[in-house]
Design an enzyme around this catalytic site. Sequence first.
Site, PDB file in Angstrom:
ATOM      1  N   SER A 155       0.758  -1.137   0.274  1.00  0.00           N
ATOM      2  CA  SER A 155       0.089  -0.074   0.022  1.00  0.00           C
ATOM      3  C   SER A 155       0.754   1.375   0.116  1.00  0.00           C
ATOM      4  CB  SER A 155      -0.936   0.016   1.082  1.00  0.00           C
ATOM      5  OG  SER A 155      -1.775   1.249   1.410  1.00  0.00           O
ATOM      6  N   TYR A 168      -1.456  -0.298  10.045  1.00  0.00           N
ATOM      7  CA  TYR A 168      -1.354  -0.838   8.788  1.00  0.00           C
ATOM      8  C   TYR A 168      -0.202  -0.279   7.836  1.00  0.00           C
ATOM      9  CZ  TYR A 168      -3.619  -1.304   4.040  1.00  0.00           C
ATOM     10  OH  TYR A 168      -3.771  -1.791   2.734  1.00  0.00           O
ATOM     11  N   LYS A 172       2.303  -2.530   5.964  1.00  0.00           N
ATOM     12  CA  LYS A 172       2.697  -2.505   4.477  1.00  0.00           C
ATOM     13  C   LYS A 172       4.091  -2.016   4.258  1.00  0.00           C
ATOM     14  CE  LYS A 172      -1.345  -3.996   3.108  1.00  0.00           C
ATOM     15  NZ  LYS A 172      -1.521  -5.188   2.274  1.00  0.00           N
TER      16      LYS A 172
HETATM   17  N1  LIG Z   1      -8.647  -0.951  -1.467  1.00  0.00           N
HETATM   18  C1  LIG Z   1      -7.674  -0.086  -1.304  1.00  0.00           C
HETATM   19  O1  LIG Z   1      -7.600   0.984  -1.332  1.00  0.00           O
HETATM   20  C2  LIG Z   1      -6.399  -0.878  -0.948  1.00  0.00           C
HETATM   21  C3  LIG Z   1      -5.248   0.214  -1.307  1.00  0.00           C
HETATM   22  C4  LIG Z   1      -3.839  -0.311  -0.994  1.00  0.00           C
HETATM   23  C5  LIG Z   1      -3.959  -1.780  -0.504  1.00  0.00           C
HETATM   24  N2  LIG Z   1      -4.925  -2.513  -0.355  1.00  0.00           N
HETATM   25  C6  LIG Z   1      -4.771  -4.005  -0.120  1.00  0.00           C
HETATM   26  O2  LIG Z   1      -5.301  -4.766  -0.955  1.00  0.00           O
HETATM   27  C7  LIG Z   1      -5.653  -6.010  -0.526  1.00  0.00           C
HETATM   28  C8  LIG Z   1      -7.031  -6.375  -0.936  1.00  0.00           C
HETATM   29  O3  LIG Z   1      -7.935  -5.403  -0.386  1.00  0.00           O
HETATM   30  P1  LIG Z   1      -9.379  -5.124  -0.947  1.00  0.00           P
HETATM   31  O4  LIG Z   1      -9.289  -3.633  -0.951  1.00  0.00           O
HETATM   32  O5  LIG Z   1      -9.452  -5.924  -2.026  1.00  0.00           O
HETATM   33  O6  LIG Z   1     -10.262  -5.588   0.214  1.00  0.00           O
HETATM   34  P2  LIG Z   1     -11.870  -6.225   0.248  1.00  0.00           P
HETATM   35  O7  LIG Z   1     -12.485  -5.792  -1.000  1.00  0.00           O
HETATM   36  O8  LIG Z   1     -12.437  -5.952   1.475  1.00  0.00           O
HETATM   37  O9  LIG Z   1     -11.300  -7.852  -0.118  1.00  0.00           O
HETATM   38  C9  LIG Z   1     -10.612  -8.325   0.912  1.00  0.00           C
HETATM   39  C10 LIG Z   1     -10.596  -9.938   0.300  1.00  0.00           C
HETATM   40  O10 LIG Z   1      -9.753 -10.801   1.403  1.00  0.00           O
HETATM   41  C11 LIG Z   1     -10.334 -11.795   2.215  1.00  0.00           C
HETATM   42  N3  LIG Z   1      -9.885 -11.705   3.504  1.00  0.00           N
HETATM   43  C12 LIG Z   1      -9.946 -10.690   4.427  1.00  0.00           C
HETATM   44  N4  LIG Z   1      -9.054 -11.004   5.404  1.00  0.00           N
HETATM   45  C13 LIG Z   1      -8.850 -12.293   5.231  1.00  0.00           C
HETATM   46  C14 LIG Z   1      -7.788 -13.111   5.921  1.00  0.00           C
HETATM   47  N5  LIG Z   1      -7.468 -12.991   7.244  1.00  0.00           N
HETATM   48  N6  LIG Z   1      -7.554 -14.468   5.438  1.00  0.00           N
HETATM   49  C15 LIG Z   1      -8.157 -14.704   4.323  1.00  0.00           C
HETATM   50  N7  LIG Z   1      -8.793 -14.020   3.381  1.00  0.00           N
HETATM   51  C16 LIG Z   1      -9.071 -12.816   4.096  1.00  0.00           C
HETATM   52  C17 LIG Z   1     -11.959 -11.155   2.079  1.00  0.00           C
HETATM   53  O11 LIG Z   1     -12.892 -12.399   2.197  1.00  0.00           O
HETATM   54  P3  LIG Z   1     -13.382 -12.839   3.616  1.00  0.00           P
HETATM   55  O12 LIG Z   1     -13.767 -11.590   4.424  1.00  0.00           O
HETATM   56  O13 LIG Z   1     -14.261 -13.776   3.441  1.00  0.00           O
HETATM   57  O14 LIG Z   1     -12.156 -13.503   4.328  1.00  0.00           O
HETATM   58  C18 LIG Z   1     -11.934 -10.619   0.692  1.00  0.00           C
HETATM   59  O15 LIG Z   1     -11.948 -11.741  -0.240  1.00  0.00           O
HETATM   60  C19 LIG Z   1      -5.322  -5.942   1.094  1.00  0.00           C
HETATM   61  O16 LIG Z   1      -4.030  -6.525   1.158  1.00  0.00           O
HETATM   62  C20 LIG Z   1      -5.191  -4.375   1.138  1.00  0.00           C
HETATM   63  O17 LIG Z   1      -4.290  -3.983   2.215  1.00  0.00           O
HETATM   64  C21 LIG Z   1      -6.094  -2.061  -0.534  1.00  0.00           C
END
Ligand SMILES: NC(=O)c1ccc[n+]([C@@H]2O[C@H](COP(=O)([O-])OP(=O)(O)OC[C@H]3O[C@@H](n4cnc5c(N)ncnc54)[C@H](OP(=O)(O)O)[C@@H]3O)[C@@H](O)[C@H]2O)c1
Length: 264
Positions: A155, A168, A172
């Site tokens: 991130s 967080y 990261k």
């Molecule tokens: N969205 C942003 O702005 C952003 C920016 C920078 C980085 N990121 C990173 O991108 C990644 C994905 O985020 P996202 O935005 O796509 O989130 P999201 O839409 O909330 O999706 C998260 C996914 O991970 C699963 N999950 C959550 N905790 C888990 C665990 N402990 N073990 C296994 N699966 C798990 C969730 O399903 P369940 O709830 O069923 O487990 C879901 O499939 C993360 O690493 C986040 O830090 C996101």
Amino acid sequence: MPHDGTPAPQHPARRFLGRNAVVTGASRGIGLAVAQRLASEGARVLITARKQEPLDAALATLGGDALAVAGHADDPDHRAEVLAAVEHHFGGLDILVNNAGINPVYGPLETADLDAARKILEVNVLGTLAWTQAVLAHSGLQFRERRGNVVNVGSVSGDVPAPGLGLYGVSKAAVAHLTRTLSVELAPDIRVNAVAPAVVKTRFAGALYEGREAEVAASYPLGRLGEPDDVASAVAYLASADASWVTGQVLTLDGGLRNAGGLG
Ligand SMILES: NC(=O)c1ccc[n+]([C@@H]2O[C@H](COP(=O)([O-])OP(=O)(O)OC[C@H]3O[C@@H](n4cnc5c(N)ncnc54)[C@H](OP(=O)(O)O)[C@@H]3O)[C@@H](O)[C@H]2O)c1
């Protein structure tokens, strides 16, 4: 159609024919977009997430060869079950995308809950390391022999302090450093890279933009927030042979935000 308005390629690339991938945290959001991109380019993909029902719905979008195994990314038994399934059904592994990440708390570091800190580090940092160790140690996957590669999801908050998201961000930052260190230790057989997105429109980031998207997007030079597909494109590049001379990189995906002085 790509987000810059240009037409989609007439002959979509098939960079992952004969390749097998695991994408953690892939029942929605960035992980699902990554899994869909890899599958659309020919990969056989196994996805994970904690909840079975949304995982099954995601699986249904990936075509007949895909697999799904529910479990927690920081659970060693879950990792072993996933890798046994990959060996049994796919016969080997080429790509590991460490996407699962959590951020259960918001607030200043001064009063941060240390149990929450441990959980964040457990999933985001040690989970990323543990999955990488596990695929290397599982001889039946032939990850090293197949010259596999790892893409971690970091991130921008690992680079630039984001007040309120300190724990967080620390996690990261560690993912970025793990990426760089592993890239040196595992070369020349294994490449290890990462992406570092700013705000991408998923459930995870909803609190950062919902109800004020136009206002938040205005600070991005490219005029919009990220879409899961923006991250999927970059992950697919890093995972593909197009990036065969790229390792140890943390690719910022932020619509120009950092160079415009955004974040922090
Ligand atoms: N969205 C942003 O702005 C952003 C920016 C920078 C980085 N990121 C990173 O991108 C990644 C994905 O985020 P996202 O935005 O796509 O989130 P999201 O839409 O909330 O999706 C998260 C996914 O991970 C699963 N999950 C959550 N905790 C888990 C665990 N402990 N073990 C296994 N699966 C798990 C969730 O399903 P369940 O709830 O069923 O487990 C879901 O499939 C993360 O690493 C986040 O830090 C996101």
